[in-house]
Motif scaffolding. Sequence first.
Motif, PDB file in Angstrom:
ATOM      1  N   GLU A  94     -11.689  12.740  -5.548  1.00 49.70           N
ATOM      2  CA  GLU A  94     -12.819  11.871  -6.134  1.00 49.70           C
ATOM      3  C   GLU A  94     -14.141  12.047  -5.362  1.00 49.70           C
ATOM      4  N   GLU A  95     -14.025  12.045  -4.084  1.00 45.97           N
ATOM      5  CA  GLU A  95     -15.403  12.330  -3.104  1.00 45.97           C
ATOM      6  C   GLU A  95     -15.790  13.697  -3.399  1.00 45.97           C
ATOM      7  N   LEU A  96     -15.185  14.579  -3.850  1.00 48.98           N
ATOM      8  CA  LEU A  96     -15.529  16.018  -4.152  1.00 48.98           C
ATOM      9  C   LEU A  96     -15.933  16.008  -5.479  1.00 48.98           C
ATOM     10  N   GLY A  97     -15.878  15.136  -6.213  1.00 50.77           N
ATOM     11  CA  GLY A  97     -16.464  15.048  -7.534  1.00 50.77           C
ATOM     12  C   GLY A  97     -15.356  15.110  -8.701  1.00 50.77           C
ATOM     13  N   TYR A  98     -14.053  15.058  -8.436  1.00 54.00           N
ATOM     14  CA  TYR A  98     -13.075  15.162  -9.466  1.00 54.00           C
ATOM     15  C   TYR A  98     -11.891  14.122  -9.553  1.00 54.00           C
ATOM     16  N   LYS A  99     -12.065  13.244 -10.660  1.00 55.45           N
ATOM     17  CA  LYS A  99     -11.234  11.963 -10.629  1.00 55.45           C
ATOM     18  C   LYS A  99      -9.903  12.328 -11.123  1.00 55.45           C
ATOM     19  N   PHE A 100      -8.876  12.395 -10.296  1.00 59.14           N
ATOM     20  CA  PHE A 100      -7.638  12.928 -10.294  1.00 59.14           C
ATOM     21  C   PHE A 100      -6.750  11.568 -10.649  1.00 59.14           C
ATOM     22  N   GLY A 101      -7.041  11.378 -12.237  1.00 62.46           N
ATOM     23  CA  GLY A 101      -6.211  10.363 -12.822  1.00 62.46           C
ATOM     24  C   GLY A 101      -4.678  10.526 -12.490  1.00 62.46           C
ATOM     25  N   LEU A 102      -4.266  11.604 -12.714  1.00 66.61           N
ATOM     26  CA  LEU A 102      -2.616  11.898 -12.656  1.00 66.61           C
ATOM     27  C   LEU A 102      -2.374  11.149 -11.634  1.00 66.61           C
ATOM     28  N   LEU A 103      -2.955  11.423 -10.445  1.00 72.55           N
ATOM     29  CA  LEU A 103      -2.397  11.004  -9.193  1.00 72.55           C
ATOM     30  C   LEU A 103      -2.203   9.457  -9.142  1.00 72.55           C
ATOM     31  N   ARG A 104      -3.234   8.765  -9.640  1.00 73.76           N
ATOM     32  CA  ARG A 104      -3.336   7.136  -9.649  1.00 73.76           C
ATOM     33  C   ARG A 104      -1.999   6.836 -10.555  1.00 73.76           C
ATOM     34  N   GLU A 105      -1.822   7.818 -11.654  1.00 70.34           N
ATOM     35  CA  GLU A 105      -0.795   7.248 -12.742  1.00 70.34           C
ATOM     36  C   GLU A 105       0.939   7.329 -11.900  1.00 70.34           C
ATOM     37  N   VAL A 106       0.719   8.536 -11.102  1.00 70.69           N
ATOM     38  CA  VAL A 106       1.903   8.795 -10.584  1.00 70.69           C
ATOM     39  C   VAL A 106       2.264   7.616  -9.476  1.00 70.69           C
ATOM     40  N   ARG A 107       1.240   7.205  -8.894  1.00 73.41           N
ATOM     41  CA  ARG A 107       1.489   5.922  -8.002  1.00 73.41           C
ATOM     42  C   ARG A 107       1.853   4.652  -8.669  1.00 73.41           C
ATOM     43  N   ASN A 108       1.343   4.576  -9.911  1.00 70.74           N
ATOM     44  CA  ASN A 108       1.476   3.319 -10.692  1.00 70.74           C
ATOM     45  C   ASN A 108       3.014   3.341 -11.079  1.00 70.74           C
ATOM     46  N   ILE A 109       3.477   4.447 -11.458  1.00 77.72           N
ATOM     47  CA  ILE A 109       4.843   4.736 -11.997  1.00 77.72           C
ATOM     48  C   ILE A 109       5.859   4.284 -10.856  1.00 77.72           C
ATOM     49  N   ASN A 110       5.524   4.903  -9.836  1.00 78.46           N
ATOM     50  CA  ASN A 110       6.424   4.560  -8.899  1.00 78.46           C
ATOM     51  C   ASN A 110       6.704   3.147  -8.418  1.00 78.46           C
ATOM     52  N   GLN A 111       5.374   2.488  -8.293  1.00 80.87           N
ATOM     53  CA  GLN A 111       5.410   1.082  -7.857  1.00 80.87           C
ATOM     54  C   GLN A 111       5.908   0.148  -9.158  1.00 80.87           C
ATOM     55  N   GLY A 112       5.999   0.485 -10.235  1.00 84.25           N
ATOM     56  CA  GLY A 112       6.642   0.046 -11.279  1.00 84.25           C
ATOM     57  C   GLY A 112       8.093   0.026 -11.243  1.00 84.25           C
ATOM     58  N   GLN A 113       8.886   1.297 -10.934  1.00 82.60           N
ATOM     59  CA  GLN A 113      10.063   1.145 -10.616  1.00 82.60           C
ATOM     60  C   GLN A 113      10.683   0.080 -10.094  1.00 82.60           C
ATOM     61  N   VAL A 114      10.165  -0.179  -8.773  1.00 84.81           N
ATOM     62  CA  VAL A 114      10.849  -1.527  -7.975  1.00 84.81           C
ATOM     63  C   VAL A 114      10.798  -2.834  -9.047  1.00 84.81           C
ATOM     64  N   ILE A 115       9.357  -3.084  -9.546  1.00 88.91           N
ATOM     65  CA  ILE A 115       9.412  -4.260 -10.312  1.00 88.91           C
ATOM     66  C   ILE A 115      10.359  -4.104 -11.485  1.00 88.91           C
ATOM     67  N   TYR A 116      10.608  -2.979 -12.014  1.00 91.84           N
ATOM     68  CA  TYR A 116      11.671  -2.672 -13.190  1.00 91.84           C
ATOM     69  C   TYR A 116      13.015  -2.932 -12.655  1.00 91.84           C
ATOM     70  N   PHE A 117      13.471  -2.454 -11.510  1.00 87.81           N
ATOM     71  CA  PHE A 117      14.777  -2.700 -10.894  1.00 87.81           C
ATOM     72  C   PHE A 117      14.987  -4.373 -10.625  1.00 87.81           C
ATOM     73  N   LEU A 118      13.934  -4.920 -10.215  1.00 80.45           N
ATOM     74  CA  LEU A 118      13.982  -6.297  -9.963  1.00 80.45           C
ATOM     75  C   LEU A 118      14.311  -7.165 -11.516  1.00 80.45           C
ATOM     76  N   ARG A 119      13.291  -6.810 -12.522  1.00 78.99           N
ATOM     77  CA  ARG A 119      13.549  -7.175 -13.629  1.00 78.99           C
ATOM     78  C   ARG A 119      14.968  -7.302 -14.309  1.00 78.99           C
ATOM     79  N   LYS A 120      15.675  -6.057 -13.962  1.00 81.53           N
ATOM     80  CA  LYS A 120      17.006  -5.873 -14.600  1.00 81.53           C
ATOM     81  C   LYS A 120      17.879  -6.838 -13.910  1.00 81.53           C
ATOM     82  N   ILE A 121      17.968  -6.988 -12.527  1.00 75.43           N
ATOM     83  CA  ILE A 121      18.519  -7.971 -11.805  1.00 75.43           C
ATOM     84  C   ILE A 121      18.691  -9.260 -12.223  1.00 75.43           C
TER      85      ILE A 121
END
Length: 438
Positions: free
Chosen positions: A279-306
């Motif tokens: 982003e500093e260089l001028g490209y908004k790498f949205g895919l990587l933001r989503e990779v992080r969001n999905i990753n964080q979501g897995q923990v929440i999902y696991f807790l919801r299942k319990i």
Amino acid sequence: MKTARKYKICVVGAGHVGLVAAACFSKLGHKVVCVDNNRSKIQMLKGMSMPFHEPGLESLVKSAVKRRNLEFLFSLTEGIRSSEVIFIAVGTPPKKDGSADLSSVENVAHAAAKNLNSYKLVVSKSTVPVQTGKRIQEIIKNNKKNGLKFDVASNPEFLREGRAIYDFFYPDRIVLGVESKRAENILRGIYSSVKAPFVVTDINTAELIKHASNSFLATKISFINAVSRVCDLAGADIEKVSKAMGMDRRIGSKFLQAGIGYGGFCFPKDIEAFAYISEELGYKFGLLREVRNINQGQVIYFLRKIKKKLGSLKNKKLAVLGLSFKPGTDDMRFAPAVKIVEALSKEGARLSLYDPKSMDKSKRVLKRIKKIKFFKSPYVAASGAECLCFLTEWDEFRRLDLKRLRKIMDYPLIADGRNMLDKKKVLMAGFEYFGIGR
Ligand code: UGA
């Protein structure tokens, strides 16, 4: 594994990358000093005790020290002055905004400038954002006090914790980012007895290869984790989906294991840092933001299942097996287990914890968490529990006696955060079971 010419090498940083590289360079026959500004770490190493668990490291260090090929020093000045090649392997931790904190790297560059008593090659092994090599070059050029020559290079490290020694000696490739033939020849010489293809590039490209590689691996994990969510909704089996996808050689079977997500000190910080520098260089790498969001979501999902299975967790006893961010290491940094233990405790659950290797570290990391107890055996931890959560896929967990567990638990629920158990066997032993996407 002996290399024709021996180099005098200083490795700055006795963390996972630095200490492993120092030990392995000395195994290749080079004279290595490993420097760290943490006095107690250097004291530990001088006393031959390792600061972290890494299979094979201790014996490698011991034999290198005995052969006088490896020495531990507190003084960066001394380390630099006595060496021709300086590998920077210091930490590049994340800042609040996600960018990499390069202050330790810059300190080494300043020290190299001040102590340039002969030609030196300064090589960055730490994972750094693209254009850091340029910054190192500038610092040395602007601060050196004599006309002596130096080179800067990038030689990113791809080793995995738990397999670090093997990865060092049998890498898929050795990336050399160089800007002079002299630097290239020295680096080729250092690695000459390691059988792996060299990829020689400019410094920017080498730095980018590292961030892109880690980000791509994390993307594979988040992709399969996203598919696992669809599998759960549709009643399909992620394990079979992943296996069949991986059989396509264009896709490859590695890093397609669905679960509670990736952790460790590399992927989470590198994805943030790569997105930030892009982003500093001028490209908004949205895919990587989503990779992080999905990753964080897995923990929440696991807790919801319990919670879906057990309802309120208040005062319920849950056992947690596996705390490190992956098997083969005692590293707890950014381990999904930490978030899960914290969240379960907040819900009022009583937790019994067990990990084969990271009990000491876990006790420190989790010391503020309420209602947790550590046990030396998975069976004692599971006794009286209403749910057994598997958070790290240690091999010994696959060999657990399910019938015995069934008898000692108060409610027969297994929450398999790594899809590591044989679902059929678990069901046959009388358990209720859920994994992620199966
Ligand atoms: C990672 C890279 O694999 C190394 O190549 C790199 O050198 C290193 O980062 C680094 O930059 O220093 P590491 O952090 O040791 O190595 O761990 P990995 O084995 O890559 O696993 C990372 C995380 O991904 C773990 O939490 C693991 O459980 C998770 N993972 C891995 C999955 O959830 N699914 C998979 O299919 C594979």
